[in-house]
Design an enzyme around this catalytic site. Structure first.
Site, PDB file in Angstrom:
ATOM      1  N   ARG A  11       0.803  -1.099  -0.040  1.00  0.00           N
ATOM      2  CA  ARG A  11      -0.078   0.000  -0.212  1.00  0.00           C
ATOM      3  C   ARG A  11       0.943   1.229  -0.097  1.00  0.00           C
ATOM      4  O   ARG A  11       1.310   2.003   1.100  1.00  0.00           O
ATOM      5  CB  ARG A  11      -0.925  -0.105   1.360  1.00  0.00           C
ATOM      6  CG  ARG A  11      -1.795  -1.193   1.139  1.00  0.00           C
ATOM      7  CD  ARG A  11      -2.855  -1.278   2.356  1.00  0.00           C
ATOM      8  NE  ARG A  11      -2.198  -1.208   3.913  1.00  0.00           N
ATOM      9  CZ  ARG A  11      -2.761  -1.269   4.832  1.00  0.00           C
ATOM     10  NH1 ARG A  11      -4.152  -1.427   4.803  1.00  0.00           N
ATOM     11  NH2 ARG A  11      -2.124  -1.345   6.003  1.00  0.00           N
ATOM     12  N   ASP A  42       7.589  -6.203   2.981  1.00  0.00           N
ATOM     13  CA  ASP A  42       7.098  -7.799   2.603  1.00  0.00           C
ATOM     14  C   ASP A  42       6.831  -8.059   1.281  1.00  0.00           C
ATOM     15  O   ASP A  42       5.733  -7.348   0.827  1.00  0.00           O
ATOM     16  CB  ASP A  42       6.065  -8.276   3.917  1.00  0.00           C
ATOM     17  CG  ASP A  42       5.861  -9.791   3.522  1.00  0.00           C
ATOM     18  OD1 ASP A  42       6.959 -10.521   3.221  1.00  0.00           O
ATOM     19  OD2 ASP A  42       4.662 -10.247   3.849  1.00  0.00           O
ATOM     20  N   HIS A  81       6.920 -12.018   8.320  1.00  0.00           N
ATOM     21  CA  HIS A  81       7.638 -11.001   8.099  1.00  0.00           C
ATOM     22  C   HIS A  81       7.955 -10.201   9.443  1.00  0.00           C
ATOM     23  O   HIS A  81       8.965  -9.475   9.464  1.00  0.00           O
ATOM     24  CB  HIS A  81       6.597  -9.942   7.192  1.00  0.00           C
ATOM     25  CG  HIS A  81       7.136  -8.527   7.125  1.00  0.00           C
ATOM     26  ND1 HIS A  81       6.578  -7.498   6.897  1.00  0.00           N
ATOM     27  CD2 HIS A  81       8.549  -8.208   6.974  1.00  0.00           C
ATOM     28  CE1 HIS A  81       7.019  -6.327   6.507  1.00  0.00           C
ATOM     29  NE2 HIS A  81       8.327  -6.659   6.703  1.00  0.00           N
ATOM     30  N   ASP A 109       1.859   0.510   8.127  1.00  0.00           N
ATOM     31  CA  ASP A 109       2.039   1.262   7.182  1.00  0.00           C
ATOM     32  C   ASP A 109       0.537   2.157   7.148  1.00  0.00           C
ATOM     33  O   ASP A 109       0.354   2.810   5.984  1.00  0.00           O
ATOM     34  CB  ASP A 109       2.258   0.749   5.653  1.00  0.00           C
ATOM     35  CG  ASP A 109       1.165  -0.290   5.353  1.00  0.00           C
ATOM     36  OD1 ASP A 109       0.405  -0.646   6.111  1.00  0.00           O
ATOM     37  OD2 ASP A 109       1.363  -0.894   4.145  1.00  0.00           O
ATOM     38  N   ASP A 110      -0.207   2.002   8.109  1.00  0.00           N
ATOM     39  CA  ASP A 110      -1.365   2.861   7.831  1.00  0.00           C
ATOM     40  C   ASP A 110      -1.765   3.594   9.225  1.00  0.00           C
ATOM     41  O   ASP A 110      -2.834   3.480   9.940  1.00  0.00           O
ATOM     42  CB  ASP A 110      -2.579   1.762   7.803  1.00  0.00           C
ATOM     43  CG  ASP A 110      -2.763   0.826   8.715  1.00  0.00           C
ATOM     44  OD1 ASP A 110      -1.953   0.609   9.512  1.00  0.00           O
ATOM     45  OD2 ASP A 110      -3.678  -0.104   8.419  1.00  0.00           O
ATOM     46  N   ASP A 126      -0.476 -11.294  17.223  1.00  0.00           N
ATOM     47  CA  ASP A 126      -1.019 -10.432  18.128  1.00  0.00           C
ATOM     48  C   ASP A 126      -1.840 -11.253  19.207  1.00  0.00           C
ATOM     49  O   ASP A 126      -1.589 -11.090  20.411  1.00  0.00           O
ATOM     50  CB  ASP A 126      -1.773  -9.218  17.654  1.00  0.00           C
ATOM     51  CG  ASP A 126      -2.643  -9.690  16.540  1.00  0.00           C
ATOM     52  OD1 ASP A 126      -2.816 -10.849  16.192  1.00  0.00           O
ATOM     53  OD2 ASP A 126      -3.481  -8.556  16.243  1.00  0.00           O
ATOM     54  N   SER A 177      -7.260  -7.240   7.723  1.00  0.00           N
ATOM     55  CA  SER A 177      -8.508  -7.607   8.432  1.00  0.00           C
ATOM     56  C   SER A 177     -10.000  -6.982   7.726  1.00  0.00           C
ATOM     57  O   SER A 177     -10.953  -7.267   8.282  1.00  0.00           O
ATOM     58  CB  SER A 177      -8.654  -6.638  10.064  1.00  0.00           C
ATOM     59  OG  SER A 177      -8.666  -5.424   9.662  1.00  0.00           O
TER      60      SER A 177
END
Length: 444
Positions: A115, A144, A188, A210-211, A287, A318
């Site tokens: 992204r 990745d 990753h 990255d968000d 997680d 997700s």
């Protein structure tokens, strides 16, 4: 005599017919055998032709295999050369970032994949506040895969170091229908953290995705958290995230809490913790794996009341789940807190239980129906008892906070207590069946 001769002639006629019949049958049989023989020869010729064709095809494919093996060997050699080149650039980058002899507080890594537009927004936010403290927080992007737009965007920044994770091993999910993305993400993360802790020798790493955008005091917050983690070994990690950090549930940008539930989404851990986690890192869902009691082993996590990261990624692995309800309304801190001047001693294990139990003890107990209305009509903090997970989920649903549990722990909970704000300043404490005993509260 003539009669006998005549009889013989009559006898010879059937014999002649019989002979002719036998000859005809023999001829017919020979013709059939000849046809069969011809067919067999034709089939043999056809099989021979097919076999020759197959042999030629196999020979061609063998030649292709040899050519592909040669190509692979050349690519492997080129890959080795590229890795050496990358290592050289990384060493130069690390030397530049750590020059002057100052030891970094932590490396900061942005985990990226495909992204490029999200990554640009994240890096812009990070650089806004990282640039003045770059020597304390060397910045990395770990990609990745080989998405060219992400790679080009990453390499366009001269303020950071680029790392690329290329994994060609097929993903085999443990259950049918699972998304392979969660397996790739776990691989990753392990690779990137191994690189930063073991190759680059950082003592701490802050992980971003990255968000995300960060708050003005993001780095000062983590510097204070690093000092706290060095003093208290019962703190497994520090996070910049509050799952119940939506605008309507937070108020105090100075407030920090301990939690038994790993928050993620902008978090820091130490090398000593990674030494423990790396060898047993999970194949997927890393997680949730960290939220298992067998992995955090009674240690806890530091989290703020007001988030220091904002997750804007509506579209990701997700699939945008819960984005509009739980992520979009998150309050990103906009107050610059001088964390160096703050005494965080109350967060150490020896002090926090006493501090937190005092808050819970002072809250006014309420029960029954219409809990939201009752809480809104009381000017003080309130506490509400729940007897099990089902009742907690019902109460949490009424207020609009996260209902989810992992391994017996509600999101954000400390010793079974979930705390959030209502109508700005007042706190609501959802208190578990064993929480009062764990907090040492009597006569409540």
């Amino acid at each position: 005599m003539a009669r006998i001769s005549c009889d013989l002639r009559f006898l010879l006629i059937p014999a002649a017919f019989m002979f002719i019949y036998i000859q005809m049958r023999l001829f017919q049989t020979q013709s059939q055998y000849a046809d069969r023989l011809s067919s067999a020869i034709e089939s043999e010729n056809h099989c021979t032709s097919q076999m020759r064709g197959l042999i030629d095809e196999v020979s061609i494919k063998q030649s292709r295999i040899v050519a592909l093996e040669d190509m692979k060997n050349r690519q492997d050699e080129e890959l080795v050369q590229l890795k050496d080149l990358i290592q050289t650039f990384e060493k130069k980058g690390i030397a530049k970032l750590t020059q002057g002899g100052q030891m970094p507080v932590a490396a900061v890594v942005v985990m990226a994949c495909s992204r490029a537009d999200y990554l640009e927004r994240t890096v812009k936010s990070v650089l806004t506040y990282q640039t003045p403290v770059a020597s304390k927080y060397p910045l990395f992007i770990s990609q990745d895969g080989s998405d060219q737009a992400v790679k080009s965007k990453s390499l366009s920044y001269n303020q950071l170091t680029y790392m690329q994770h290329l994994d060609f091993e097929p993903v085999v999910t443990e259950r049918p229908g699972e998304l392979t993305a969660y397996y790739k993400i776990a691989r990753h993360y392990k690779w990137a953290l191994d690189q930063l802790f073991y190759k680059h020798k950082f003592s701490r790493v802050i992980i971003l995705e990255d968000d995300m955008e960060i708050a003005p005091d993001f780095f000062d917050y983590f510097e204070a958290a690093a000092s706290l983690m060095d003093r208290d070994k019962t703190i497994m990690a520090a996070s910049s995230w509050n799952d119940n950090g939506q605008k309507q549930f937070v108020h105090d940008p100075y407030a920090l809490y301990r939690s038994d539930f790993f928050p993620g989404l902008g978090w820091m851990l130490k090398r000593s913790t990674w030494d423990e986690l790396s060898p047993k890192w999970p194949k997927a869902y890393w997680d949730d794996w960290l939220r298992l009691k067998e992995n955090h082993k009674g240690r806890q996590f530091i989290r703020p009341e007001v988030c220091r990261t904002y997750n804007f990624g509506e579209h990701g692995s997700s699939l945008g789940q819960f984005f509009s309800q739980y992520l979009e309304p998150i309050k990103l801190n906009d107050v610059t807190v001088d964390w160096k001047a703050k005494d965080l001693g109350y967060l150490t294990e020896g002090n926090y239980t006493k501090y937190f139990s005092g808050l819970v003890r002072q809250a006014r107990p309420i029960q029954g129906s219409d809990l939201v209305l009752k809480a809104q009509n009381i000017k003080d903090d309130v506490r509400i008892r729940y007897k099990d997970q089902v009742e907690f989920e019902r109460i949490a649903g009424e207020f609009g906070i996260f209902e989810e549990w992992k391994d017996g722990v509600p999101r954000t909970a400390y010793k079974g207590v979930v705390v959030f704000r209502i109508q700005t300043t007042r706190r609501v404490f959802l208190v578990g069946p064993d929480s009062v005993m764990q907090l040492g509260i009597r006569n409540s």
